[in-house]
Design a protein around this motif. Structure first.
Motif, PDB file in Angstrom:
ATOM      1  N   GLY A  62       7.430  21.067  40.959  1.00 41.22           N
ATOM      2  CA  GLY A  62       6.826  20.336  42.061  1.00 41.22           C
ATOM      3  C   GLY A  62       7.081  21.001  43.402  1.00 41.22           C
ATOM      4  O   GLY A  62       6.164  21.141  44.221  1.00 41.22           O
ATOM      5  N   VAL A  63       8.317  21.423  43.635  1.00 34.41           N
ATOM      6  CA  VAL A  63       8.643  22.077  44.900  1.00 34.41           C
ATOM      7  C   VAL A  63       7.923  23.419  45.009  1.00 34.41           C
ATOM      8  O   VAL A  63       7.415  23.784  46.077  1.00 34.41           O
ATOM      9  N   GLU A  64       7.856  24.150  43.903  1.00 34.87           N
ATOM     10  CA  GLU A  64       7.143  25.432  43.909  1.00 34.87           C
ATOM     11  C   GLU A  64       5.658  25.230  44.188  1.00 34.87           C
ATOM     12  O   GLU A  64       5.036  26.020  44.912  1.00 34.87           O
ATOM     13  N   LYS A  65       5.099  24.178  43.629  1.00 38.10           N
ATOM     14  CA  LYS A  65       3.676  23.880  43.838  1.00 38.10           C
ATOM     15  C   LYS A  65       3.432  23.482  45.291  1.00 38.10           C
ATOM     16  O   LYS A  65       2.420  23.877  45.891  1.00 38.10           O
ATOM     17  N   ALA A  89      -1.648  20.409  54.384  1.00 43.13           N
ATOM     18  CA  ALA A  89      -1.475  20.848  53.000  1.00 43.13           C
ATOM     19  C   ALA A  89      -0.421  20.002  52.280  1.00 43.13           C
ATOM     20  O   ALA A  89      -0.567  19.673  51.103  1.00 43.13           O
ATOM     21  N   TYR A  90       0.626  19.639  52.998  1.00 48.97           N
ATOM     22  CA  TYR A  90       1.672  18.771  52.443  1.00 48.97           C
ATOM     23  C   TYR A  90       1.067  17.429  52.031  1.00 48.97           C
ATOM     24  O   TYR A  90       1.289  16.944  50.903  1.00 48.97           O
ATOM     25  N   ILE A  91       0.301  16.851  52.948  1.00 47.52           N
ATOM     26  CA  ILE A  91      -0.354  15.577  52.661  1.00 47.52           C
ATOM     27  C   ILE A  91      -1.303  15.700  51.469  1.00 47.52           C
ATOM     28  O   ILE A  91      -1.336  14.839  50.580  1.00 47.52           O
ATOM     29  N   GLN A  92      -2.079  16.773  51.444  1.00 47.59           N
ATOM     30  CA  GLN A  92      -3.027  16.982  50.346  1.00 47.59           C
ATOM     31  C   GLN A  92      -2.294  17.103  49.012  1.00 47.59           C
ATOM     32  O   GLN A  92      -2.730  16.553  47.993  1.00 47.59           O
ATOM     33  N   PHE A  93      -1.168  17.825  49.020  1.00 48.36           N
ATOM     34  CA  PHE A  93      -0.386  17.982  47.791  1.00 48.36           C
ATOM     35  C   PHE A  93       0.079  16.627  47.268  1.00 48.36           C
ATOM     36  O   PHE A  93      -0.062  16.334  46.073  1.00 48.36           O
ATOM     37  N   VAL A  94       0.623  15.805  48.152  1.00 47.50           N
ATOM     38  CA  VAL A  94       1.147  14.500  47.711  1.00 47.50           C
ATOM     39  C   VAL A  94       0.023  13.595  47.218  1.00 47.50           C
ATOM     40  O   VAL A  94       0.185  12.878  46.222  1.00 47.50           O
ATOM     41  N   ARG A  95      -1.110  13.642  47.890  1.00 44.27           N
ATOM     42  CA  ARG A  95      -2.245  12.817  47.457  1.00 44.27           C
ATOM     43  C   ARG A  95      -2.801  13.296  46.120  1.00 44.27           C
ATOM     44  O   ARG A  95      -3.261  12.482  45.315  1.00 44.27           O
ATOM     45  N   THR A  96      -2.773  14.603  45.886  1.00 46.51           N
ATOM     46  CA  THR A  96      -3.290  15.161  44.637  1.00 46.51           C
ATOM     47  C   THR A  96      -2.304  14.988  43.496  1.00 46.51           C
ATOM     48  O   THR A  96      -2.698  14.743  42.354  1.00 46.51           O
TER      49      THR A  96
END
Length: 199
Positions: A62-65, A89-96
């Motif tokens: 998860g951290v690597e992604k 990008a951080y927000i997008q990652f968490v939403r995805t």
């Protein structure tokens, strides 16, 4: 006759991510993962030590992604634009990947060297983004902590359904990040004024 999937850790983590993003990390089990992979649960023990071992591998993944998302967003950008890009990008990652993000924060053994390296890569990326402002090392770390608090806090509240008012959440986020950026410029302005006064 159905061909069995050839297992490796990357495939296991990909399928585990799908499970936790869909159902939540609390519902993750070796049985459900084995069923999704089309294998027997004992086959999974060749790749990690039980459910806790899987969750640790998932946390690192998860951290690597997250780092991948932020790095791709930062390419070709600098200063304010880069801060906005990595934050988005951080927000997008968490939403995805809500389940994967949850796993990377809740179940990780923070003494794991591999996890520490992954976390350090995220911190170093943000520090590099902040280098455009010529902050001293101590101030840069304070800003990294501040930005992390904003991003984690915002995404956590959003994930819990805490933003109930009928206002655009993305606009709220943009205002928040712009306020953070204005804070950096305020620090720079004060520093420059202090230098001028010392001359």
């Amino acid at each position: 006759m159905t061909r069995r999937m050839k297992l490796d850790l990357s495939i296991i983590l990909e399928k585990t991510t799908e499970l936790v993003d869909e159902n939540g990390v609390d519902k993750l089990s070796l049985g459900s993962l084995a069923e999704k992979l089309g294998v027997r649960p004992p086959s999974l023990y060749n790749h990690f030590e039980g459910l806790n071992g899987l969750k640790q591998k998932l946390a690192i993944h998860g951290v690597e992604k997250l780092h991948e998302y932020m790095l791709q967003a930062a390419v070709g950008k600098a200063g304010d634009d880069a801060v906005r890009a990595v934050s988005a990008a951080y927000i997008q990652f968490v939403r995805t990947h809500p389940g994967l993000y949850d796993a990377s924060n809740r179940f990780a053994d923070t003494n794991d060297i591999e996890l520490q390296r992954a976390q350090e890569s995220v911190v170093k990326l943000v520090v590099q983004v902040l280098q455009a402002y010529n902050l001293n090392d101590e101030t840069a770390i304070h800003m990294v902590r501040g930005l992390r608090s904003i991003l984690h806090g915002f995404t956590s509240i959003e994930h819990m359904g805490g933003f109930g008012m009928p206002l655009d959440i993305d606009e709220s986020f943009l205002i928040l990040i712009n306020t953070f950026i204005e804070g950096i410029h305020s620090i720079i302005s004060k520093r420059d004024n202090d230098l001028q006064n010392d001359i």
